[in-house]
Write a protein that holds these residues in place. Structure first.
Motif, PDB file in Angstrom:
ATOM      1  N   ASN A  31      87.193  65.114  11.234  1.00 42.76           N
ATOM      2  CA  ASN A  31      87.357  63.904  12.038  1.00 42.76           C
ATOM      3  C   ASN A  31      87.014  64.165  13.505  1.00 42.76           C
ATOM      4  O   ASN A  31      87.548  63.533  14.418  1.00 42.76           O
ATOM      5  CB  ASN A  31      88.786  63.344  11.929  1.00 42.76           C
ATOM      6  CG  ASN A  31      88.870  61.881  12.321  1.00 42.76           C
ATOM      7  OD1 ASN A  31      87.941  61.108  12.070  1.00 42.76           O
ATOM      8  ND2 ASN A  31      89.968  61.481  12.939  1.00 42.76           N
ATOM      9  N   ASP A  32      86.099  65.112  13.726  1.00 43.46           N
ATOM     10  CA  ASP A  32      85.701  65.544  15.067  1.00 43.46           C
ATOM     11  C   ASP A  32      84.341  64.923  15.393  1.00 43.46           C
ATOM     12  O   ASP A  32      83.334  65.265  14.759  1.00 43.46           O
ATOM     13  CB  ASP A  32      85.609  67.074  15.096  1.00 43.46           C
ATOM     14  CG  ASP A  32      85.291  67.624  16.480  1.00 43.46           C
ATOM     15  OD1 ASP A  32      84.375  67.091  17.133  1.00 43.46           O
ATOM     16  OD2 ASP A  32      85.941  68.600  16.888  1.00 43.46           O
ATOM     17  N   PRO A  33      84.280  64.007  16.360  1.00 36.49           N
ATOM     18  CA  PRO A  33      83.005  63.344  16.665  1.00 36.49           C
ATOM     19  C   PRO A  33      81.904  64.315  17.083  1.00 36.49           C
ATOM     20  O   PRO A  33      80.752  64.157  16.660  1.00 36.49           O
ATOM     21  CB  PRO A  33      83.370  62.398  17.819  1.00 36.49           C
ATOM     22  CG  PRO A  33      84.827  62.153  17.659  1.00 36.49           C
ATOM     23  CD  PRO A  33      85.388  63.447  17.155  1.00 36.49           C
ATOM     24  N   PHE A  34      82.238  65.310  17.922  1.00 42.23           N
ATOM     25  CA  PHE A  34      81.186  66.204  18.408  1.00 42.23           C
ATOM     26  C   PHE A  34      80.597  67.054  17.290  1.00 42.23           C
ATOM     27  O   PHE A  34      79.370  67.121  17.129  1.00 42.23           O
ATOM     28  CB  PHE A  34      81.702  67.118  19.522  1.00 42.23           C
ATOM     29  CG  PHE A  34      80.635  68.051  20.027  1.00 42.23           C
ATOM     30  CD1 PHE A  34      79.711  67.625  20.965  1.00 42.23           C
ATOM     31  CD2 PHE A  34      80.517  69.346  19.533  1.00 42.23           C
ATOM     32  CE1 PHE A  34      78.691  68.472  21.416  1.00 42.23           C
ATOM     33  CE2 PHE A  34      79.511  70.192  19.978  1.00 42.23           C
ATOM     34  CZ  PHE A  34      78.595  69.757  20.913  1.00 42.23           C
ATOM     35  N   LYS A  35      81.453  67.727  16.524  1.00 46.86           N
ATOM     36  CA  LYS A  35      80.942  68.581  15.455  1.00 46.86           C
ATOM     37  C   LYS A  35      80.143  67.775  14.436  1.00 46.86           C
ATOM     38  O   LYS A  35      79.077  68.197  13.981  1.00 46.86           O
ATOM     39  CB  LYS A  35      82.088  69.319  14.763  1.00 46.86           C
ATOM     40  CG  LYS A  35      82.722  70.415  15.594  1.00 46.86           C
ATOM     41  CD  LYS A  35      83.849  71.100  14.829  1.00 46.86           C
ATOM     42  CE  LYS A  35      84.512  72.187  15.657  1.00 46.86           C
ATOM     43  NZ  LYS A  35      85.647  72.823  14.949  1.00 46.86           N
ATOM     44  N   THR A  36      80.676  66.588  14.101  1.00 54.35           N
ATOM     45  CA  THR A  36      79.961  65.741  13.142  1.00 54.35           C
ATOM     46  C   THR A  36      78.593  65.353  13.668  1.00 54.35           C
ATOM     47  O   THR A  36      77.577  65.510  12.972  1.00 54.35           O
ATOM     48  CB  THR A  36      80.773  64.468  12.845  1.00 54.35           C
ATOM     49  OG1 THR A  36      82.037  64.825  12.279  1.00 54.35           O
ATOM     50  CG2 THR A  36      80.031  63.576  11.863  1.00 54.35           C
ATOM     51  N   ARG A  37      78.537  64.862  14.881  1.00 56.16           N
ATOM     52  CA  ARG A  37      77.263  64.388  15.419  1.00 56.16           C
ATOM     53  C   ARG A  37      76.291  65.533  15.703  1.00 56.16           C
ATOM     54  O   ARG A  37      75.072  65.344  15.612  1.00 56.16           O
ATOM     55  CB  ARG A  37      77.497  63.552  16.683  1.00 56.16           C
ATOM     56  CG  ARG A  37      78.211  62.223  16.437  1.00 56.16           C
ATOM     57  CD  ARG A  37      77.605  61.449  15.286  1.00 56.16           C
ATOM     58  NE  ARG A  37      78.198  60.119  15.132  1.00 56.16           N
ATOM     59  CZ  ARG A  37      78.050  59.356  14.070  1.00 56.16           C
ATOM     60  NH1 ARG A  37      77.325  59.784  13.036  1.00 56.16           N
ATOM     61  NH2 ARG A  37      78.617  58.164  14.002  1.00 56.16           N
ATOM     62  N   GLU A 210      73.219  61.023  22.461  1.00 56.00           N
ATOM     63  CA  GLU A 210      72.839  59.634  22.222  1.00 56.00           C
ATOM     64  C   GLU A 210      73.687  59.000  21.126  1.00 56.00           C
ATOM     65  O   GLU A 210      74.079  57.837  21.218  1.00 56.00           O
ATOM     66  CB  GLU A 210      71.352  59.557  21.844  1.00 56.00           C
ATOM     67  CG  GLU A 210      70.405  59.858  22.991  1.00 56.00           C
ATOM     68  CD  GLU A 210      70.519  58.836  24.115  1.00 56.00           C
ATOM     69  OE1 GLU A 210      70.286  57.645  23.862  1.00 56.00           O
ATOM     70  OE2 GLU A 210      70.870  59.243  25.245  1.00 56.00           O
ATOM     71  N   MET A 211      73.999  59.753  20.093  1.00 56.61           N
ATOM     72  CA  MET A 211      74.812  59.211  19.004  1.00 56.61           C
ATOM     73  C   MET A 211      76.258  59.004  19.446  1.00 56.61           C
ATOM     74  O   MET A 211      76.900  58.013  19.078  1.00 56.61           O
ATOM     75  CB  MET A 211      74.724  60.119  17.777  1.00 56.61           C
ATOM     76  CG  MET A 211      73.397  59.995  17.045  1.00 56.61           C
ATOM     77  SD  MET A 211      73.386  60.782  15.410  1.00 56.61           S
ATOM     78  CE  MET A 211      73.284  62.501  15.889  1.00 56.61           C
ATOM     79  N   LEU A 212      76.777  59.928  20.233  1.00 58.86           N
ATOM     80  CA  LEU A 212      78.134  59.754  20.753  1.00 58.86           C
ATOM     81  C   LEU A 212      78.210  58.537  21.677  1.00 58.86           C
ATOM     82  O   LEU A 212      79.231  57.849  21.729  1.00 58.86           O
ATOM     83  CB  LEU A 212      78.576  61.020  21.495  1.00 58.86           C
ATOM     84  CG  LEU A 212      78.855  62.247  20.613  1.00 58.86           C
ATOM     85  CD1 LEU A 212      79.073  63.481  21.476  1.00 58.86           C
ATOM     86  CD2 LEU A 212      80.066  62.004  19.712  1.00 58.86           C
TER      87      LEU A 212
END
Length: 291
Positions: A31-37, A210-212
């Motif tokens: 549930n980590d935005p940075f690692k996922t993106r 850009e995705m974040l």
């Protein structure tokens, strides 16, 4: 490093593997935005990148006389095509989330086509072999230690396990074409890895940012996410940093990819897939066997 040591397995083409990518959550890595993106940004690279790799190898295909290398090139092309298809499906999930995938894809396509058009065939195969060196390190980097992928959704974990397995299987193909057929000089070979590594980091970071932004994070929030998340990859004890020794082997005069051992649980994945026909179960067995 002894040049007599060889750790090789033959490429095996596997198709129609179902990773159930359409069932994964938005932030599938803890549930980590940075690692996922950051991983999503890497996935975005693969379809166009794999097409470039295929075209680069094809430039020398007619010059290959060795039957074993001919077969390996054929299997390399088929494996890379399957990787592109799988990551295209991953990218479709990002499109559904509102990500500017076509913008990123167009940028990548234009860049790779520009390299094919404006650079020598020797440079293209060197860039391909260098990129394959990076992806061949994925298995040990992400699956050598169980903790690394522990909080990744099992369906994505399975996709990454399969991709890692096949990158190990064909890790020497582009290298052998570069060295034995194209006869690329050492200076170009070294330059190619520096460029591939630099461009991968720069463009991956750009796409992540850009995705974040699309996810709704402000400039300050994104800066904090990078400050917290990037060291996981590239800090003193970062996951990629731990591969420094294997990465730098590329610059040794007598280096060959087969000098790096195959990951210990390779046979675990092979056997579980043969037993179940399910890449997700194979991926879980592969991950669980890590140190």
């Amino acid at each position: 490093m002894s040049i007599a040591v060889k750790h090789q397995v033959d490429p095996v083409v596997r198709s129609n593997l179902n990773f159930k990518i359409d069932e994964i959550p938005k932030f599938w890595f803890a549930n980590d935005p940075f690692k996922t993106r950051f991983f999503d940004a890497l996935s975005l690279t693969f379809p166009e990148g794999e097409r470039f790799f295929i075209e680069s190898v094809r430039l020398f295909r007619d010059q290959i006389q060795d039957e074993d290398l001919q077969q390996k090139v054929k299997d390399f092309i088929r494996q890379e095509a399957q990787h592109g298809i799988a990551h295209d499906r991953m990218n479709q999930q990002m499109i559904a989330q509102g990500m500017p995938v076509e913008k990123f894809t167009q940028m990548l396509r234009e860049r790779f086509q520009g390299v094919l058009k404006n650079q020598s065939a020797e440079y293209c195969i060197a860039l391909t072999a260098a990129s394959e060196h990076l992806t061949a390190l994925m298995a040990e980097c992400f699956f050598g230690e169980r903790e690394t992928m522990q909080e990744v959704h099992p369906y994505v974990r399975a996709l990454l396990a399969w991709h890692s397995i096949e990158e190990m299987e064909h890790r020497d193909v582009a290298f052998d074409v570069m060295k034995d057929i194209a006869k690329v000089d050492k200076k170009t070979r070294k330059k190619a890895l520096v460029i591939a590594s630099t461009m991968m980091l720069i463009f991956n970071s750009y796409r992540t940012n850009e995705m974040l932004k699309v996810d709704g994070f402000s400039k300050l929030q994104r800066a904090k996410l990078f400050a917290k998340g990037l060291p996981w990859f590239l800090g003193r004890n970062g996951k990629l940093s731990k591969m420094k020794s294997q990465y730098l082997d590329w610059f040794k005069p007598e280096f060959h990819p087969s000098q790096h051992p195959i990951i210990a649980q390779y046979d675990i994945w092979i056997e579980k897939l043969a037993e179940t026909g399910d890449p997700i179960q194979a991926g879980e067995a592969f991950w669980a066997y890590g140190r």
